[in-house]
Each structure stands twice: as C-alpha cells, then as structure tokens.
Design a protein around this motif. Sequence first.
Motif, PDB file in Angstrom:
ATOM      1  N   SER A  21       0.822  -1.208   0.000  1.00  0.00           N
ATOM      2  CA  SER A  21       0.000   0.000   0.000  1.00  0.00           C
ATOM      3  C   SER A  21       0.853   1.254   0.000  1.00  0.00           C
ATOM      4  N   GLY A  22       1.943   1.229   0.765  1.00  0.00           N
ATOM      5  CA  GLY A  22       2.832   2.382   0.810  1.00  0.00           C
ATOM      6  C   GLY A  22       3.428   2.701  -0.551  1.00  0.00           C
ATOM      7  N   PHE A  23       3.854   1.655  -1.237  1.00  0.00           N
ATOM      8  CA  PHE A  23       4.424   1.835  -2.576  1.00  0.00           C
ATOM      9  C   PHE A  23       3.365   2.351  -3.551  1.00  0.00           C
ATOM     10  N   LEU A  24       2.181   1.734  -3.528  1.00  0.00           N
ATOM     11  CA  LEU A  24       1.116   2.141  -4.445  1.00  0.00           C
ATOM     12  C   LEU A  24       0.617   3.551  -4.134  1.00  0.00           C
ATOM     13  N   GLY A  25       0.657   3.929  -2.841  1.00  0.00           N
ATOM     14  CA  GLY A  25       0.195   5.255  -2.444  1.00  0.00           C
ATOM     15  C   GLY A  25       1.029   6.379  -3.016  1.00  0.00           C
ATOM     16  N   ASP A  26       2.296   6.083  -3.356  1.00  0.00           N
ATOM     17  CA  ASP A  26       3.167   7.076  -3.982  1.00  0.00           C
ATOM     18  C   ASP A  26       3.031   7.075  -5.500  1.00  0.00           C
ATOM     19  N   LYS A  27       2.324   6.082  -6.048  1.00  0.00           N
ATOM     20  CA  LYS A  27       2.209   5.948  -7.509  1.00  0.00           C
ATOM     21  C   LYS A  27       0.795   6.191  -8.023  1.00  0.00           C
ATOM     22  N   PHE A  28      -0.216   5.865  -7.202  1.00  0.00           N
ATOM     23  CA  PHE A  28      -1.600   5.959  -7.648  1.00  0.00           C
ATOM     24  C   PHE A  28      -2.426   6.814  -6.683  1.00  0.00           C
ATOM     25  N   SER A  29      -3.676   7.010  -7.005  1.00  0.00           N
ATOM     26  CA  SER A  29      -4.568   7.847  -6.208  1.00  0.00           C
ATOM     27  C   SER A  29      -4.795   7.268  -4.816  1.00  0.00           C
ATOM     28  N   PRO A  30      -4.369   7.978  -3.756  1.00  0.00           N
ATOM     29  CA  PRO A  30      -4.614   7.496  -2.392  1.00  0.00           C
ATOM     30  C   PRO A  30      -6.100   7.376  -2.090  1.00  0.00           C
ATOM     31  N   LYS A  31      -6.921   8.252  -2.679  1.00  0.00           N
ATOM     32  CA  LYS A  31      -8.363   8.222  -2.440  1.00  0.00           C
ATOM     33  C   LYS A  31      -8.955   6.877  -2.884  1.00  0.00           C
ATOM     34  N   LYS A  32      -8.549   6.426  -4.068  1.00  0.00           N
ATOM     35  CA  LYS A  32      -9.086   5.174  -4.596  1.00  0.00           C
ATOM     36  C   LYS A  32      -8.591   3.964  -3.810  1.00  0.00           C
ATOM     37  N   LEU A  33      -7.369   4.029  -3.314  1.00  0.00           N
ATOM     38  CA  LEU A  33      -6.831   2.922  -2.524  1.00  0.00           C
ATOM     39  C   LEU A  33      -7.623   2.749  -1.235  1.00  0.00           C
ATOM     40  N   LEU A  36      -9.114 -17.986   9.322  1.00  0.00           N
ATOM     41  CA  LEU A  36      -7.744 -17.551   9.061  1.00  0.00           C
ATOM     42  C   LEU A  36      -7.620 -16.922   7.683  1.00  0.00           C
ATOM     43  N   VAL A  37      -8.158 -17.597   6.675  1.00  0.00           N
ATOM     44  CA  VAL A  37      -8.073 -17.095   5.298  1.00  0.00           C
ATOM     45  C   VAL A  37      -8.811 -15.768   5.154  1.00  0.00           C
ATOM     46  N   VAL A  38     -10.042 -15.729   5.665  1.00  0.00           N
ATOM     47  CA  VAL A  38     -10.866 -14.525   5.546  1.00  0.00           C
ATOM     48  C   VAL A  38     -10.217 -13.350   6.264  1.00  0.00           C
ATOM     49  N   TRP A  39      -9.692 -13.594   7.463  1.00  0.00           N
ATOM     50  CA  TRP A  39      -9.146 -12.491   8.250  1.00  0.00           C
ATOM     51  C   TRP A  39      -7.776 -12.034   7.728  1.00  0.00           C
ATOM     52  N   CYS A  40      -7.076 -12.923   7.028  1.00  0.00           N
ATOM     53  CA  CYS A  40      -5.837 -12.511   6.359  1.00  0.00           C
ATOM     54  C   CYS A  40      -6.155 -11.549   5.209  1.00  0.00           C
ATOM     55  N   ILE A  41      -7.202 -11.867   4.451  1.00  0.00           N
ATOM     56  CA  ILE A  41      -7.620 -10.974   3.362  1.00  0.00           C
ATOM     57  C   ILE A  41      -8.052  -9.631   3.935  1.00  0.00           C
ATOM     58  N   ASN A  42      -8.763  -9.680   5.066  1.00  0.00           N
ATOM     59  CA  ASN A  42      -9.185  -8.440   5.708  1.00  0.00           C
ATOM     60  C   ASN A  42      -7.982  -7.599   6.135  1.00  0.00           C
ATOM     61  N   GLY A  43      -6.975  -8.253   6.677  1.00  0.00           N
ATOM     62  CA  GLY A  43      -5.774  -7.542   7.096  1.00  0.00           C
ATOM     63  C   GLY A  43      -5.080  -6.857   5.936  1.00  0.00           C
ATOM     64  N   PHE A  44      -4.995  -7.556   4.808  1.00  0.00           N
ATOM     65  CA  PHE A  44      -4.347  -6.977   3.622  1.00  0.00           C
ATOM     66  C   PHE A  44      -5.147  -5.772   3.112  1.00  0.00           C
ATOM     67  N   ALA A  45      -6.477  -5.894   3.122  1.00  0.00           N
ATOM     68  CA  ALA A  45      -7.333  -4.798   2.664  1.00  0.00           C
ATOM     69  C   ALA A  45      -7.221  -3.589   3.589  1.00  0.00           C
ATOM     70  N   GLN A  46      -7.141  -3.839   4.889  1.00  0.00           N
ATOM     71  CA  GLN A  46      -7.034  -2.759   5.862  1.00  0.00           C
ATOM     72  C   GLN A  46      -5.761  -1.934   5.662  1.00  0.00           C
ATOM     73  N   ALA A  47      -4.740  -2.581   5.124  1.00  0.00           N
ATOM     74  CA  ALA A  47      -3.459  -1.896   4.919  1.00  0.00           C
ATOM     75  C   ALA A  47      -3.551  -0.790   3.874  1.00  0.00           C
ATOM     76  N   PHE A  48      -4.615  -0.782   3.087  1.00  0.00           N
ATOM     77  CA  PHE A  48      -4.754   0.224   2.036  1.00  0.00           C
ATOM     78  C   PHE A  48      -5.374   1.519   2.564  1.00  0.00           C
ATOM     79  N   MET A  49      -5.240   1.733   3.859  1.00  0.00           N
ATOM     80  CA  MET A  49      -5.799   2.948   4.446  1.00  0.00           C
ATOM     81  C   MET A  49      -4.737   3.861   5.056  1.00  0.00           C
ATOM     82  N   TRP A  50      -3.936   3.370   5.981  1.00  0.00           N
ATOM     83  CA  TRP A  50      -3.041   4.259   6.703  1.00  0.00           C
ATOM     84  C   TRP A  50      -1.991   4.956   5.822  1.00  0.00           C
ATOM     85  N   PRO A  51      -1.176   4.250   5.031  1.00  0.00           N
ATOM     86  CA  PRO A  51      -0.181   4.966   4.211  1.00  0.00           C
ATOM     87  C   PRO A  51      -0.802   6.013   3.274  1.00  0.00           C
ATOM     88  N   PRO A  52      -1.904   5.708   2.581  1.00  0.00           N
ATOM     89  CA  PRO A  52      -2.530   6.748   1.759  1.00  0.00           C
ATOM     90  C   PRO A  52      -3.029   7.942   2.582  1.00  0.00           C
TER      91      PRO A  52
END
Length: 406
Positions: free
Chosen positions: A64-76, A101-117
């Motif tokens: 997310s941090g890398f993408l936040g410097d390349k793409f729209s933070p709003k959309k992330l 475990l699987v569901v909550w891992c996906i949730n964790g990855f999705a949640q990461a697209f908030m703080w760096p942007p």
Amino acid sequence: MDNKNAKKLLVLMMSMTYFVSYITRINYGAIISEMVEDTGFSETMLSMALTGNFIAYGLGQIVSGFLGDKFSPKKLVSLGLIVTVCMNLLIPVCANPYQMLVVWCINGFAQAFMWPPLVKIMSGSLTSDEYKKSIVKVSWGSSFGTILIYLIAPVFISLAGWKSVFVFSAVCGAIMIFVWNFGMAKLPFVTQNVQPDKLKSDSSKVTKKSFMSVVLVGIMLAIVLQGMLRDGVTTWMPSYIKSTYNLGTEISILTGVVLPVFSIFCFNFTSSIYRKKFSNPMTCAAVLFGCGAVSSLCVALFTGKSVILSVLFSALLTGAMHGVNLMLISMIPPFFEKRGNVSTVSGVLNSCTYVGSAISTYGMAVLNSHYGWGFTVCIWAVIAVCGTLVCLLCIRPWLKQMEILK
C-alpha cells in the motif's frame, strides 16, 4: 468552501476513516474470548486468524505504501473499505478456524490500504505544524473505534451472539464507503502525489541512502517491540482479566475500554511534550518506552491481587506504546516528504508494528498456556526495557539523519 474549512473537513474525513478501519479490524480480537466459549475451539486455534491478520496487514502496508506514492490514495482507501466490508460479512459463516484464518488474512491486507494513503494525503495537503496537530486527531480514531467495539460487543453478544458484532462492523464500513467518496469529492485541493518540482534532483540516491541507514533499522526494531506490547496486551487483556480474576466474558471485555481511553490522553500528552520539549522523536519514544517498562513491572506485581490496578497499569502500558507509535510511525515519515516517498516510508515503518503484533498475539497465547499469565506479564517488562535501550541508541544517529533529509 474556504481553505481553512476544507482542511478541517480533511482531518475529519481522515479521523472517521481510521475510526471505521479499527471497528472492522479489532472486533475479532475484542470478542475472541466469547468465540472460544461458544465454538469450542481453543484460544490457540482461533488466534491463528489474528496472527494471520497482523502478518497480512504488515505485508499490505509495504504494498500500500508503494502504491500510495504511484496511484490515487483516495481510490486505494475506497478499495480497502469495500474488501473489509465483505470480509466482515464472511467471518460469521466460516465453519472452522482455518476458514477464519483465510478470511481475516484478506481483511488484514485490505485494511493496509488505508493508513499509508492517509499519511500521504495529509503530509501533502497540510503544513508541518498542521500535520503534527492533525495526526493526533486522526489517531484518536483508533481509540474511539476500539472503545466503541469494546462497549457494544457485550451488548450484541448478549442480544444476538458474537456473529452480530461482525455484521454491525460491516454496516459501519459500508456507510463509510459512501461518506468517504462524497466527502473527498468536496476536497479538490488534496494532492494525489508530491509534485515533481518539490523533489530534489538526486532524490532516488538520497532516499536509498536514507532508508537503508542503520538508524532506520533501529527505528524499525523499536516499532516491532512497541507493536508486540500495544497489540499483544490489547488483544489478550479480556482473557487475562477473565482467567486471573474469574470474571464473566462480558465484564472482561468491558475492561478493554479502559485501554483506549488512556490512549487518547497519551496521544495528546505525547504530542504536547514532543512539540514543546523534544526536537527528536527518538528521545520522546525512549521516555515513553521507559514509562511502559515501569507500568509492566507494576502489572506483574499486582497480577492476581487487584483487578483495578492490573487494568490501570495495563492501560498505562498500552497508552505509552500508543505514544511510541505516534512518534515513530506518524512523525518520522513526513521527513521524507521532499523525497516523494512518504507513503512508502509510512507503509514500511507501520508494517513493522504488525510484525510485532503477529509475534505477540500468537506468542502470548502460547506463553500463557505453558507458563501462565504471571510469566507472560514479566515478558512485557523485558520487551519494554529492550525498546527503551534501542530508542536511546538511536537518538544521536537520527539527529544526523534529520539533517540529511532536510
């Protein structure tokens, strides 16, 4: 809308988003003791999802941090909210801990697209002084989100069972998706990326040198240690209180409210002393780690003797760690703003928190099962002392680093 009101709206939007992100992420940990009792699965089995969530969240921070410097933070941020709503709706229909475990891992990855942007948007849209004051208000979102979950969880559990907590969280997330997109549409001044003329011609060279320095590695280690304490203690506090003092599940969960209440005061206190007394975030972090070490020793001393003092000193410990988090994760990335990689640095540093979170969330369950809470609490003190020493060693090197980044 004038610029002043627009900036107020910006900070409000950031705070609300962070608030909802916590509601849709820490709900699992808040009610895990009830899940253990209702499903019959062990703490160790159910805590795998928490560990996986922290690992996925940490890895996602880097992406997310890398993408936040390349793409729209709003959309992330919008993407992260959409996915986390879906995952919260899926948890109640999972049949076993492995599906969780699987569901909550996906949730964790999705949640990461908030703080760096969010950090990217704020550092590019606010002055340095505005950022320092506003980031504290945004950080309140995590505390208020935690307070809400720990308050409403016992109510929902008593009325409709633990699954209803996830449904409630998903509804909050769905509402936030619309609020986010509507509110951000009112803020055309928000920067998408740092403009080229703000970057130095040798930015890539300086950035690499700056980020690969020994002091940054030390800071990352300190962040891992605070993550072990902040999230490990927060996650297992209800279970610790329940098993140590033989309290009911609902009452044990309610004791978790005290921790985020203290964290709000600690955010304000830390921000105040940093702006007035310290010019170096590492000095402030060392002082806070020292306070955490004393608090954890007090928890060990009063374990099994006083539920009030156990909760109080646990709250002081986690509050101090929230202060360390504010220093190392919120105050350091803006120094990289001229290099154009604030989001990347924010993501990498924040990922270190969840390396520590993953270690402690699973590790504390294992330690408790083998040696009991008395020994586990003593380990908290050892971790806090190590964090203090690391921050002390980084004070002078970071001063030199700050000169390089100016």
